[in-house]
Design a protein around this motif. Sequence first.
Motif, PDB file in Angstrom:
ATOM      1  N   ARG A  49      12.205   0.550   1.104  1.00  0.00           N
ATOM      2  CA  ARG A  49      12.713   1.874   0.753  1.00  0.00           C
ATOM      3  C   ARG A  49      11.674   2.649  -0.059  1.00  0.00           C
ATOM      4  O   ARG A  49      11.403   3.830   0.191  1.00  0.00           O
ATOM      5  CB  ARG A  49      14.001   1.737  -0.087  1.00  0.00           C
ATOM      6  CG  ARG A  49      14.652   3.068  -0.461  1.00  0.00           C
ATOM      7  CD  ARG A  49      15.894   2.874  -1.351  1.00  0.00           C
ATOM      8  NE  ARG A  49      15.567   2.572  -2.730  1.00  0.00           N
ATOM      9  CZ  ARG A  49      15.352   3.489  -3.688  1.00  0.00           C
ATOM     10  NH1 ARG A  49      15.447   4.767  -3.403  1.00  0.00           N
ATOM     11  NH2 ARG A  49      15.056   3.128  -4.919  1.00  0.00           N
ATOM     12  N   LEU A  50      11.042   1.950  -1.022  1.00  0.00           N
ATOM     13  CA  LEU A  50      10.061   2.613  -1.884  1.00  0.00           C
ATOM     14  C   LEU A  50       8.808   2.996  -1.088  1.00  0.00           C
ATOM     15  O   LEU A  50       8.246   4.077  -1.277  1.00  0.00           O
ATOM     16  CB  LEU A  50       9.703   1.692  -3.058  1.00  0.00           C
ATOM     17  CG  LEU A  50      10.852   1.450  -4.050  1.00  0.00           C
ATOM     18  CD1 LEU A  50      10.515   0.311  -5.004  1.00  0.00           C
ATOM     19  CD2 LEU A  50      11.151   2.718  -4.838  1.00  0.00           C
ATOM     20  N   LEU A  53       9.402   6.142   0.780  1.00  0.00           N
ATOM     21  CA  LEU A  53       9.267   7.311  -0.098  1.00  0.00           C
ATOM     22  C   LEU A  53       7.796   7.664  -0.309  1.00  0.00           C
ATOM     23  O   LEU A  53       7.396   8.822  -0.260  1.00  0.00           O
ATOM     24  CB  LEU A  53       9.924   7.032  -1.461  1.00  0.00           C
ATOM     25  CG  LEU A  53      11.432   7.199  -1.585  1.00  0.00           C
ATOM     26  CD1 LEU A  53      11.895   6.744  -2.967  1.00  0.00           C
ATOM     27  CD2 LEU A  53      11.837   8.654  -1.369  1.00  0.00           C
ATOM     28  N   ALA A  54       6.992   6.618  -0.541  1.00  0.00           N
ATOM     29  CA  ALA A  54       5.555   6.836  -0.780  1.00  0.00           C
ATOM     30  C   ALA A  54       4.913   7.529   0.418  1.00  0.00           C
ATOM     31  O   ALA A  54       4.144   8.478   0.264  1.00  0.00           O
ATOM     32  CB  ALA A  54       4.862   5.510  -1.066  1.00  0.00           C
ATOM     33  N   GLU A  56       6.238   9.450   2.456  1.00  0.00           N
ATOM     34  CA  GLU A  56       6.635  10.856   2.546  1.00  0.00           C
ATOM     35  C   GLU A  56       5.776  11.737   1.631  1.00  0.00           C
ATOM     36  O   GLU A  56       5.674  12.940   1.828  1.00  0.00           O
ATOM     37  CB  GLU A  56       8.125  11.012   2.185  1.00  0.00           C
ATOM     38  CG  GLU A  56       9.041  10.531   3.306  1.00  0.00           C
ATOM     39  CD  GLU A  56      10.497  10.812   2.973  1.00  0.00           C
ATOM     40  OE1 GLU A  56      10.884  11.974   2.848  1.00  0.00           O
ATOM     41  OE2 GLU A  56      11.260   9.826   2.830  1.00  0.00           O
ATOM     42  N   MET A  57       5.179  11.102   0.607  1.00  0.00           N
ATOM     43  CA  MET A  57       4.341  11.879  -0.324  1.00  0.00           C
ATOM     44  C   MET A  57       2.886  11.901   0.108  1.00  0.00           C
ATOM     45  O   MET A  57       2.151  12.821  -0.233  1.00  0.00           O
ATOM     46  CB  MET A  57       4.419  11.277  -1.736  1.00  0.00           C
ATOM     47  CG  MET A  57       5.780  11.310  -2.410  1.00  0.00           C
ATOM     48  SD  MET A  57       6.622  12.914  -2.345  1.00  0.00           S
ATOM     49  CE  MET A  57       5.415  13.999  -3.110  1.00  0.00           C
ATOM     50  N   HIS A  58       2.426  10.854   0.782  1.00  0.00           N
ATOM     51  CA  HIS A  58       0.991  10.712   1.044  1.00  0.00           C
ATOM     52  C   HIS A  58       0.824   9.806   2.261  1.00  0.00           C
ATOM     53  O   HIS A  58       1.429   8.753   2.335  1.00  0.00           O
ATOM     54  CB  HIS A  58       0.320  10.081  -0.192  1.00  0.00           C
ATOM     55  CG  HIS A  58      -1.170  10.272  -0.263  1.00  0.00           C
ATOM     56  ND1 HIS A  58      -2.021   9.896   0.751  1.00  0.00           N
ATOM     57  CD2 HIS A  58      -1.955  10.795  -1.236  1.00  0.00           C
ATOM     58  CE1 HIS A  58      -3.273  10.189   0.394  1.00  0.00           C
ATOM     59  NE2 HIS A  58      -3.259  10.736  -0.806  1.00  0.00           N
ATOM     60  N   PRO A  61      -1.039   6.381   0.562  1.00  0.00           N
ATOM     61  CA  PRO A  61      -0.806   6.472  -0.883  1.00  0.00           C
ATOM     62  C   PRO A  61      -1.888   5.724  -1.674  1.00  0.00           C
ATOM     63  O   PRO A  61      -2.274   4.615  -1.283  1.00  0.00           O
ATOM     64  CB  PRO A  61       0.554   5.784  -1.070  1.00  0.00           C
ATOM     65  CG  PRO A  61       1.186   5.782   0.272  1.00  0.00           C
ATOM     66  CD  PRO A  61       0.068   5.728   1.265  1.00  0.00           C
ATOM     67  N   PRO A  62      -2.381   6.323  -2.756  1.00  0.00           N
ATOM     68  CA  PRO A  62      -3.349   5.623  -3.611  1.00  0.00           C
ATOM     69  C   PRO A  62      -2.751   4.293  -4.070  1.00  0.00           C
ATOM     70  O   PRO A  62      -1.589   4.247  -4.477  1.00  0.00           O
ATOM     71  CB  PRO A  62      -3.540   6.571  -4.797  1.00  0.00           C
ATOM     72  CG  PRO A  62      -3.031   7.899  -4.344  1.00  0.00           C
ATOM     73  CD  PRO A  62      -2.008   7.638  -3.284  1.00  0.00           C
ATOM     74  N   GLU A  65      -1.065   3.895  -7.509  1.00  0.00           N
ATOM     75  CA  GLU A  65       0.254   4.526  -7.609  1.00  0.00           C
ATOM     76  C   GLU A  65       1.294   3.754  -6.792  1.00  0.00           C
ATOM     77  O   GLU A  65       2.467   3.691  -7.157  1.00  0.00           O
ATOM     78  CB  GLU A  65       0.182   5.986  -7.161  1.00  0.00           C
ATOM     79  CG  GLU A  65      -0.803   6.834  -7.965  1.00  0.00           C
ATOM     80  CD  GLU A  65      -0.521   6.817  -9.464  1.00  0.00           C
ATOM     81  OE1 GLU A  65       0.648   6.709  -9.857  1.00  0.00           O
ATOM     82  OE2 GLU A  65      -1.500   6.895 -10.251  1.00  0.00           O
ATOM     83  N   LEU A  66       0.839   3.144  -5.698  1.00  0.00           N
ATOM     84  CA  LEU A  66       1.737   2.312  -4.893  1.00  0.00           C
ATOM     85  C   LEU A  66       2.230   1.125  -5.727  1.00  0.00           C
ATOM     86  O   LEU A  66       3.413   0.778  -5.708  1.00  0.00           O
ATOM     87  CB  LEU A  66       0.986   1.831  -3.645  1.00  0.00           C
ATOM     88  CG  LEU A  66       1.811   1.447  -2.425  1.00  0.00           C
ATOM     89  CD1 LEU A  66       2.755   2.549  -1.995  1.00  0.00           C
ATOM     90  CD2 LEU A  66       0.892   1.071  -1.267  1.00  0.00           C
ATOM     91  N   LEU A  69       4.752   2.214  -8.176  1.00  0.00           N
ATOM     92  CA  LEU A  69       6.028   2.477  -7.509  1.00  0.00           C
ATOM     93  C   LEU A  69       6.772   1.186  -7.166  1.00  0.00           C
ATOM     94  O   LEU A  69       7.916   0.992  -7.572  1.00  0.00           O
ATOM     95  CB  LEU A  69       5.758   3.280  -6.233  1.00  0.00           C
ATOM     96  CG  LEU A  69       6.990   3.683  -5.413  1.00  0.00           C
ATOM     97  CD1 LEU A  69       7.790   4.754  -6.131  1.00  0.00           C
ATOM     98  CD2 LEU A  69       6.574   4.178  -4.029  1.00  0.00           C
TER      99      LEU A  69
END
Lengths: 406, 406
Positions: A49-50, A53-54, A56-58, A61-62, A65-66, A69
């Motif tokens: 799930r997380l 979400l990640a 959807e942002m990138h 994802p870096p 930050e992953l 999260l």
Amino acid sequence: MALIVQKFGGTSVGSPERIRNVANKVLAEMAKGNQVVVVVSAMSGETDRLIKLAREMHARPPERELDMLISTGEQVTIALLAMGLESLGQPARSYTGGQVAIQTDSVHTKARIVSIDEHRIREDLAAGRVVVVAGFQGVDAAGNITTLGRGGSDTTAVAIAAALKADECHIYTDVDGVYTTDPRIEPRARRLDRITFEEMLEMASLGAKVLQTRSVEFAGKYNVPVRVLSSFAEGPGTLVTCEEAAMEEAKVSGIAFNRNEAKITIVGVPDRPGIAHSILGAVSAASINVDMIIQNVSEHGKTDFTFTVERNDFDKALEIVQKIGRELDAEAVQGDNRIVKISIVGVGMRSHAGIAATMFETLARENINIQMISTSEIKISVVVDEKYLELAVRALHEAFGLDKAA
Amino acid sequence: MALIVQKFGGTSVGSPERIRNVANKVLAEMAKGNQVVVVVSAMSGETDRLIKLAREMHARPPERELDMLISTGEQVTIALLAMGLESLGQPARSYTGGQVAIQTDSVHTKARIVSIDEHRIREDLAAGRVVVVAGFQGVDAAGNITTLGRGGSDTTAVAIAAALKADECHIYTDVDGVYTTDPRIEPRARRLDRITFEEMLEMASLGAKVLQTRSVEFAGKYNVPVRVLSSFAEGPGTLVTCEEAAMEEAKVSGIAFNRNEAKITIVGVPDRPGIAHSILGAVSAASINVDMIIQNVSEHGKTDFTFTVERNDFDKALEIVQKIGRELDAEAVQGDNRIVKISIVGVGMRSHAGIAATMFETLARENINIQMISTSEIKISVVVDEKYLELAVRALHEAFGLDKAA
């Protein structure tokens, strides 16, 4: 009084109901008079799930930050489990990886543990508390949150057990132990009471997935006895331990197999230095993992070269090798993706002669043609046509007496 | 180049789409040549989801574990926002409360900030990064995760702004500033360009909920200029600042009101020492908050005593006071839950005579009977029948010229 580290994976903590079940397992261990540290994963589905979400942002994802999260997944579970224990009257405290100073390197999403400060854990244990630690995560030297990658929670549990010099590390899974082979293939397969770290490594890497390879390596390195148990059933499980302690006298401990293999042969290439590299270099440059590699002695200055890859890499690998074959002026390139690898594993082989002979004789008696053979100190692997898988496993299981208790 | 701390609440970060909107607001601030630190709350609904899970584990979850659990909400948001900024090409780093050393006391679920180490934030800012900090959370001296309670993210933002000596702290909300009164009651209500901390406190505590009282107190104490802005619209918002800087010449800055009041009067009780305590002690022992308290001069050794409570405490409070009335041999106990409190607020009152006279004259002209009066240095509150609310607010708004720009 023993000190036990218990580890429960995502499925075992997948709902409040199941977390309560875990709390009861912890209490059962306490009732034996033992001290308990529990390591848990994220609730099943939460990490996915997380990650969604990640994304959807990138698009990519870096990784720092992953880790920030997805490390929240285990943090949720530890808090809920501590609450569950407290609701049963058992004092408990949860800790993130950072809070018990699980120091890692800075390789985000696949960090390696460098050290653990067991001071705080010992204080809580001495005060009669259960300590609940988030698996899969740590912090680097600068305090950034890191995660350990696949199987990371197993590794956390083993690392904590090593740091605390725990008596045993209990890994709860969806099976009740390590079997002599897959019971779906051979119903007479028997749960092993004990297995060595080396055997477990061979079994795991050969497709009998119970423990993550990395955690077994870690356990072997620090000599942490690991017990594989079921979250959903009672029983003593299988103890994975060092060779000296594994007193079973069997020559062979188990039969592992891997259906996910395909082989590629390049026939009649010039036998000169660098030939292996020119073939396999191109394959690995395409990020294809190679498993078995066999090159036989050469005749008339030419040799045959065979290797296996994962089945879903087969088409891509075959294409690469066909191109190289033309460049090297090879006689032919052949591929077969309907093969399986079957292995007998056991530290007993070291001191017992005739194991290989028994294996080959058994397969010959069943008219099973062996296409490739590869050996290591504690295992012998053969590649055969996939249609023989069940027959070969059952025949070998019987030939080495694995259905009888040691 | 200015240093700005921006704060976005749960609604503003309620979905990946909205978090991208926040990222764009950050970029707009950067485009002015400013450095930016962003403080965010948990995505709307997330904290409730986590608390529901907690209640499934424990009827009264231990507060330390509750903080461990719900602090994951903001951790998810900071990671997603940092990803969103990076996807727009803006280097960013997220930090939990603990990672930027937001030290609090150990009062779990309503901790107070003790100190913040701005060292790491400054390094990132100097390197051209946006720093994203989790609101609402910190760590105590022992490293346990704490949360700050209601409005905690506002407090985090103001505390970080204070520690960094930021030029302004921007609190993004669902309104575009602080108004002279509620525009739903008086359409001619005007957005204030500036308001003092003290006025803001009176407005907030009187029911004009824009900023949490605690964060305004904090801002006033450390003299952090706070700007209230809308997440969803453009505009300069309202700057909350210290008195010296607030140059608006208005005698009154705004009209606040509170519908959620009920009053109870105990008539004809003996006027002797300890009488207030015997009445209010019993009320507060029942965990009922008392707002206004009025006791007039006594006649013939007897006095009347009136106070207000929240409407949903009215029945319970009335029952308690009726019992006390009998014990004290009071003449009567009266209650009324159809009242409202209306207040005029303004630091200008300090230096301007006749404000109260204007207020009472205006209400008299509209035939509105005043039931109670209470004053402080910068506000005058009256209690009237609830049916006069709109009429009173509009009449006062006009009488003090609030519809005209200062």
